[in-house]
Design a protein around this motif. Structure first.
Motif, short mmCIF file in Angstrom:
data_model
loop_
_atom_site.label_atom_id
_atom_site.label_comp_id
_atom_site.label_asym_id
_atom_site.label_seq_id
_atom_site.Cartn_x
_atom_site.Cartn_y
_atom_site.Cartn_z
N ILE A 152 44.20 47.55 34.48
CA ILE A 152 43.54 47.16 35.73
C ILE A 152 43.52 48.34 36.69
O ILE A 152 42.48 48.70 37.26
CB ILE A 152 44.24 45.96 36.38
CG1 ILE A 152 44.32 44.78 35.42
CG2 ILE A 152 43.54 45.55 37.67
CD1 ILE A 152 45.20 43.64 35.91
N THR A 162 49.49 45.57 33.95
CA THR A 162 48.58 45.92 35.05
C THR A 162 47.92 47.28 34.86
O THR A 162 47.00 47.62 35.61
CB THR A 162 49.32 45.94 36.40
OG1 THR A 162 50.23 47.06 36.42
CG2 THR A 162 50.08 44.65 36.66
N GLY A 165 35.71 46.49 40.30
CA GLY A 165 37.11 46.25 39.99
C GLY A 165 37.94 45.79 41.17
O GLY A 165 38.82 44.93 41.02
N THR A 188 38.30 42.11 41.78
CA THR A 188 39.03 41.31 40.78
C THR A 188 40.54 41.52 40.88
O THR A 188 41.29 40.93 40.12
CB THR A 188 38.58 41.68 39.36
OG1 THR A 188 39.00 43.02 39.04
CG2 THR A 188 37.07 41.60 39.22
N LEU A 189 40.99 42.37 41.81
CA LEU A 189 42.41 42.70 41.88
C LEU A 189 43.32 41.50 42.13
O LEU A 189 44.39 41.40 41.51
CB LEU A 189 42.65 43.77 42.95
CG LEU A 189 42.21 45.19 42.58
CD1 LEU A 189 42.40 46.13 43.77
CD2 LEU A 189 42.99 45.70 41.38
N GLY A 195 43.60 39.71 38.81
CA GLY A 195 44.12 40.62 37.80
C GLY A 195 45.62 40.83 37.94
O GLY A 195 46.37 40.76 36.96
N SER A 217 37.25 46.48 29.34
CA SER A 217 38.35 47.04 28.56
C SER A 217 37.91 48.26 27.78
O SER A 217 38.63 49.27 27.71
CB SER A 217 38.91 45.97 27.60
OG SER A 217 39.37 44.85 28.31
N THR A 238 34.52 41.05 30.09
CA THR A 238 35.89 41.44 29.77
C THR A 238 35.90 42.52 28.69
O THR A 238 36.65 43.51 28.77
CB THR A 238 36.70 40.23 29.29
OG1 THR A 238 36.72 39.24 30.32
CG2 THR A 238 38.12 40.62 28.94
#
Length: 485
Positions: free
Chosen positions: A215, A212, A34, A37-38, A41, A369, A365
């Motif tokens: 995320i 956000t 994660g 990907t910030l 995102g 999620s 994705t």
């Protein structure tokens, strides 16, 4: 009752780990794919101002959850594997089962995400792996699943030590990125990215921050890592210390990665950056080697996170099997004190979900999620239990009135934050969660029947009916494209 290694004279005693090793498990669990990907995102959701608010809310909310786990570890030292057992102690066996089942299922889905992301990153060096969704990528990923299985089956402590080493190794490229991006920081670009949209209104800002939340939740998954391993701590207070230490470290890291990126590329470029977007940002500063450097970091990071989450997931099935919630077979250990049946079930499930990567569109994705949505209910139940203790006064005496009031406020904030996350997830992910939670009830029925105990109380029966109704509704809405996932 099944015979386990705990009943075998030749079994090796469970070896305890230090507070630093526990903190390493927390950091290792949270710092996975994660963080890479910030930039994209956050860039696709908001600007600098919204990001500051988002990290403040997420940091404060998750800090309250961290305090909840710290408090529960100290006030309920007899409870191990906290992410599930707090729900059971506070709200009954069925709530405890659903917390364990949902948490375990989220970790399975998360491990598929990690393995697929790793294969996609290796694809930068090995032709034929694509985005981690080719036949070759799935075969290589499957090999990785069972290599990790063998490693962990040789002993949880040994794997935990390796996890600490990997955690240190995977932090290096992230820290290098932060330093280089900070040195190359452009105040003009940062200023242009400040508002993150044309409408400078409270409503627009609220929507940006809400966008956000999934995320930030995803990158913080694992904050409970030390609580899950509470039975391995040398001292009970080490559980809380490791949780806070791991949380503060990762919050500083995540916020730094986000904010320095706004000073390197315009927001529209961040939003459109391919994953891992951290590599795109670094490449814009130092050239093509930056993307390669981050690709290597991703491979180390997500494989390290895969190890940490597999360790966690075996524990999540193992402990409930010892306390009436899961079938007894899942409590079986091997000679190394590894919960071997739970480990096998976990890795077989990962293997099956990994095969779905070949046929599901936008699998990464979707799984990211779903992973996040499934974890929210266990977090909410743990916070609610801490709040319940402060309201009933259980574990508190008259001399602790001030501390009790303070911990009530902390638990209440954690509950509100968890409810806000459920709102931010949206109805589609809540329905997806129900679709996963409902079938798990069949396993609960097996566990209760083999112990010749009543399956449900009246309240639990009503909750089960509601859960199945929402799951069926979710299937119908998704099948008819009324709800998009």
């Amino acid at each position: 009752m099944s015979t386990t290694a705990t009943e075998t004279p030749s079994a090796t005693p469970l070896q305890k780990v230090s507070v630093l090793t526990l903190a390493g498990m927390v950091v290792g669990s949270m710092v996975g794919g994660g963080v890479f990907t910030l930039p994209s995102g956050f860039g696709s959701a908001t600007g600098v101002f919204g990001a500051l608010i988002a990290w403040t809310i997420a940091g404060f909310g998750m800090l309250m959850l961290a305090f909840v786990f710290q408090t529960l570890a100290l006030r309920k030292p007899e409870l191990d594997n906290g992410i599930y057992v707090y729900a059971q102690a506070g709200f009954g066996n069925y709530a405890g089962f659903n917390a364990a089942w949902g948490y375990w299922a989220s970790n399975v889905v998360g491990n598929v995400f990690f393995m697929t992301f790793a294969m996609a990153s290796i694809g930068a060096f090995v032709p034929g792996l694509g985005q981690g969704n080719t036949v070759l990528a799935v075969l290589l990923g499957s090999l990785g699943v069972w290599i990790f299985h063998i490693l962990i089956s040789r002993g949880v402590r040994q794997a935990a030590v390796i996890n600490r080493i990997v955690t240190i190794a995977k932090l290096v490229p992230i820290l290098v990125f932060v330093v280089i991006a900070a040195v190359s920081f452009d105040a003009g670009i940062f200023t242009d990215n400040f508002w993150g949209g044309d409408a400078h209104t409270a409503g627009s800002l609220f929507d940006q921050v809400t966008d956000t939340m999934l995320i930030t939740t995803f990158v913080f998954l694992g904050i409970e890592g030390a609580s899950v391993y509470s039975r391995m701590a040398r001292r009970r207070e080490d559980v809380g210390r490791a949780t806070i230490l791991g949380f503060v470290s990762t919050l500083a890291l995540f916020a730094s990665v986000t904010l320095v990126s706004y000073g390197v590329l315009p927001q529209k470029d961040l939003a459109s950056a391919k994953e891992p977007s951290m590599g795109v940002v670094l490449e814009s500063v130092v050239g093509s080697w930056g993307a390669t450097f981050i690709d290597i970091g991703v491979i180390i990071s997500v494989l390290g996170a895969y190890l940490a989450w597999t360790l966690l997931n075996a524990e999540v099935l193992y402990t409930p099997a010892r306390t009436e919630v899961m079938p007894r077979i899942l409590a079986k250990e091997n000679a190394n004190r590894t919960p071997i049946v739970a480990l096998i079930v976990t890795n077989v499930s990962v293997q099956l979900f990994l095969l779905l990567v070949l046929v599901v569109d936008n699998a990464l994705t979707f799984m990211l999620s779903l992973d996040t949505a499934l974890t929210l209910v266990p977090y909410l139940l743990a916070a609610a239990y801490a709040l319940k203790l402060t309201l009933t006064g259980e574990t508190y005496d008259g001399a602790e009135a001030a501390g009790r009031r303070k911990q009530r406020v902390v638990a209440a904030i954690a509950v509100v934050y968890s409810l806000y996350l459920l709102y931010a997830a949206g109805p589609e992910f809540l329905l997806l969660g129900c679709i996963v939670y409902a079938p798990g009830t069949l396993l609960y029925l097996v566990a209760r029947r083999e112990r010749s105990e009543n399956v449900f109380t009246r309240v639990e029966a009503a909750a089960c009916v509601l859960l199945w109704a929402l799951a069926i509704l979710g299937v119908i809405l998704i099948a008819t494209d009324v709800v998009k996932v």
